[in-house]
Write an enzyme that holds these catalytic residues in place. Structure first.
Site, short mmCIF file in Angstrom:
data_model
loop_
_atom_site.label_atom_id
_atom_site.label_comp_id
_atom_site.label_asym_id
_atom_site.label_seq_id
_atom_site.Cartn_x
_atom_site.Cartn_y
_atom_site.Cartn_z
N LYS A 195 -27.63 27.97 12.19
CA LYS A 195 -26.90 29.11 11.62
C LYS A 195 -27.76 29.76 10.56
O LYS A 195 -28.14 29.11 9.57
CB LYS A 195 -25.58 28.63 11.02
CG LYS A 195 -24.79 29.73 10.36
CD LYS A 195 -23.42 29.25 9.92
CE LYS A 195 -22.64 30.33 9.21
NZ LYS A 195 -21.33 29.87 8.78
N ARG A 205 -16.63 38.40 6.54
CA ARG A 205 -16.32 38.00 5.16
C ARG A 205 -15.20 38.87 4.60
O ARG A 205 -14.43 38.41 3.77
CB ARG A 205 -17.58 38.01 4.31
CG ARG A 205 -18.51 36.88 4.74
CD ARG A 205 -19.79 36.81 3.93
NE ARG A 205 -20.70 35.84 4.53
CZ ARG A 205 -21.97 35.69 4.17
NH1 ARG A 205 -22.47 36.44 3.20
NH2 ARG A 205 -22.72 34.78 4.76
N ARG A 217 -25.91 32.60 0.54
CA ARG A 217 -25.88 31.31 1.24
C ARG A 217 -27.27 30.83 1.65
O ARG A 217 -27.41 29.96 2.49
CB ARG A 217 -25.01 31.44 2.49
CG ARG A 217 -23.58 31.91 2.24
CD ARG A 217 -22.63 31.33 3.27
NE ARG A 217 -21.40 32.08 3.46
CZ ARG A 217 -20.39 32.11 2.58
NH1 ARG A 217 -20.49 31.46 1.43
NH2 ARG A 217 -19.30 32.80 2.86
N GLU A 233 -33.33 21.35 13.18
CA GLU A 233 -31.88 21.34 12.93
C GLU A 233 -31.13 20.83 14.15
O GLU A 233 -30.22 20.00 14.05
CB GLU A 233 -31.38 22.76 12.60
CG GLU A 233 -31.54 23.18 11.15
CD GLU A 233 -30.54 22.49 10.21
OE1 GLU A 233 -29.76 21.63 10.67
OE2 GLU A 233 -30.56 22.81 9.01
N LYS A 248 -26.35 31.04 15.84
CA LYS A 248 -25.57 32.12 15.25
C LYS A 248 -26.40 32.88 14.24
O LYS A 248 -27.05 32.23 13.42
CB LYS A 248 -24.36 31.50 14.56
CG LYS A 248 -23.50 32.45 13.79
CD LYS A 248 -22.36 31.72 13.18
CE LYS A 248 -21.60 32.67 12.30
NZ LYS A 248 -20.80 32.02 11.33
N SER A 274 -19.47 39.07 13.77
CA SER A 274 -18.70 40.25 13.38
C SER A 274 -19.53 41.52 13.26
O SER A 274 -19.13 42.58 13.74
CB SER A 274 -17.98 39.97 12.06
OG SER A 274 -18.90 39.58 11.06
C1 PBG Z 1 -18.16 30.17 7.72
C2 PBG Z 1 -18.33 31.12 8.85
C3 PBG Z 1 -18.83 32.41 8.79
C4 PBG Z 1 -18.76 32.91 10.09
C5 PBG Z 1 -18.22 31.92 10.90
N1 PBG Z 1 -17.98 30.81 10.10
C6 PBG Z 1 -19.26 33.23 7.62
C7 PBG Z 1 -20.43 32.86 6.83
O1 PBG Z 1 -21.16 31.92 7.09
O2 PBG Z 1 -20.60 33.54 5.83
C8 PBG Z 1 -19.22 34.28 10.50
C9 PBG Z 1 -18.69 34.80 11.77
C10 PBG Z 1 -18.88 36.25 11.98
O3 PBG Z 1 -19.57 36.97 11.23
O4 PBG Z 1 -18.31 36.74 12.96
N2 PBG Z 1 -16.91 29.59 7.69
#
Ligand code: PBG
Length: 323
Positions: A195, A205, A217, A233, A248, A274
């Site tokens: 990720k 968010r 992050r 990883e 991701k 998203s």
């Molecule tokens: C963290 C999480 C995130 C997403 C899925 N799980 C946000 C992040 O890491 O800031 C993002 C998913 C998306 O953008 O569609 N719980």
């Protein structure tokens, strides 16, 4: 063999010929639809930066799950907005927490629906980070315990699979141990193994109200510049007992999906996130692209790169298109 003896266009003459040699396909069975669950009753509100995506209260979930099933989408992943947030994310593993209630609601009313849960603390901490903060840093080992408790509480509520997305080191092993000790040996872990600290999570968010209050992050999510590190990883997560490896975001990381596909034999998932969704929706709304065709081509590209499973806000639209 070269031109004029070999003419690739021969096999592109018509749809029957093209479909005969088509290398990649996509079906609703490959898709997981994300759902945002929020407090209240009878609430169903559209996320402004994600047209067509709704946040909803627990009582609205069964109807949504039924609609998904009718379209052939039989798998959802749940994200929760708790009533209260605190520094240690207690809401994540509360027995009657928002996700625990959501799981029970769906499994009671639409038992055929497969329910995966996102295991992370960022939606539940008041500072918005994915773990517990000690001396100004997200503390890895202190967070593991809370993540394991969260995954276990999801399994107890009836989750079919858990998906840790926090990027703490060692969380897959910790979660596996907690599940096994409590007789949840059959609950798989789909690890967000790779990720990235990506700018494509913006709309999520907003939807989940989990942007970090301070900082970012990058201290725990991966550097977008790294590819070899993705293999390390993924290797760790395999060793710790992950059942499915996720990459991701998806489209900006197709090379990573492809590398994982070549080097690992576990099922590979990719999260079309998203921001990736929002960009297609926005351009389509402006009339600048054909949204439906760009959606289909995009999801196909993720499958072609090697993903077995795609988590996508387009799941219902794609299933509808597939008919
Ligand atoms: C963290 C999480 C995130 C997403 C899925 N799980 C946000 C992040 O890491 O800031 C993002 C998913 C998306 O953008 O569609 N719980």
């Amino acid at each position: 063999m070269m031109f004029p003896d070999y003419r690739p266009r021969r096999l592109r003459r018509n749809e029957a010929m093209r479909s005969l040699i088509r290398e990649t396909s996509i079906s609703a069975a490959n898709l997981i639809y994300p759902l945002f669950v929020m407090p209240g009753k009878n609430v169903r509100e559209e996320v402004p930066s994600m047209p067509g995506v709704f946040r909803m209260s627990v009582d609205k979930l069964a109807a949504e799950a039924r609609e998904c099933l009718d379209l052939g989408v039989n798998h959802v992943i749940l994200f929760g907005l708790p009533e209260k947030k605190d520094p240690v994310g207690s809401g994540a593993h509360a027995k009657d927490g928002i996700i625990q209630r959501a799981i029970k609601e769906i499994k009671n009313k639409v038992p055929e629906m497969m329910v995966t849960t996102d295991v992370c603390l960022c939606e539940y901490t008041d500072h918005g980070h994915c773990g517990v903060i000690i001396e100004g840093m997200v503390d890895n080992d202190a967070t593991l315990e809370v993540l394991a408790a969260t995954a276990l509480s999801h399994a107890r509520a009836g989750a079919d699979m858990v998906a840790p997305s926090d990027m703490m080191d060692g969380r897959v092993a910790e979660i596996r141990a907690a599940l096994d000790e409590n007789n949840f040996v059959n609950v798989p872990i789909m690890s967000y193994a790779v990720k990235y600290a990506s700018s494509f999570y913006g709309p999520f968010r907003d939807a989940a109200e989990c942007a970090p209050q301070e900082g970012d992050r990058r201290g725990y999510q991966m550097d977008p510049a790294n590819s070899r590190e993705a293999m390390r990883e993924a290797t760790l997560d395999v060793e710790e007992g992950a059942d499915i490896l996720m990459v991701k975001p998806a489209v900006a990381y197709l090379d990573i999906i492809s590398r994982l596909r070549d080097e690992f034999d576990l099922p590979i998932a990719a999260y079309h996130v998203s921001g990736e969704y929002a960009m297609i929706k926005a351009a389509a709304e402006k009339g600048w692209i054909d949204g439906e065709r760009v959606m289909a081509e995009t999801l196909l590209s993720i499958r072609r790169a090697g993903a077995d499973i795609i988590l996508t806000y387009f799941a219902k639209d794609m299933a509808r298109l597939l008919g």
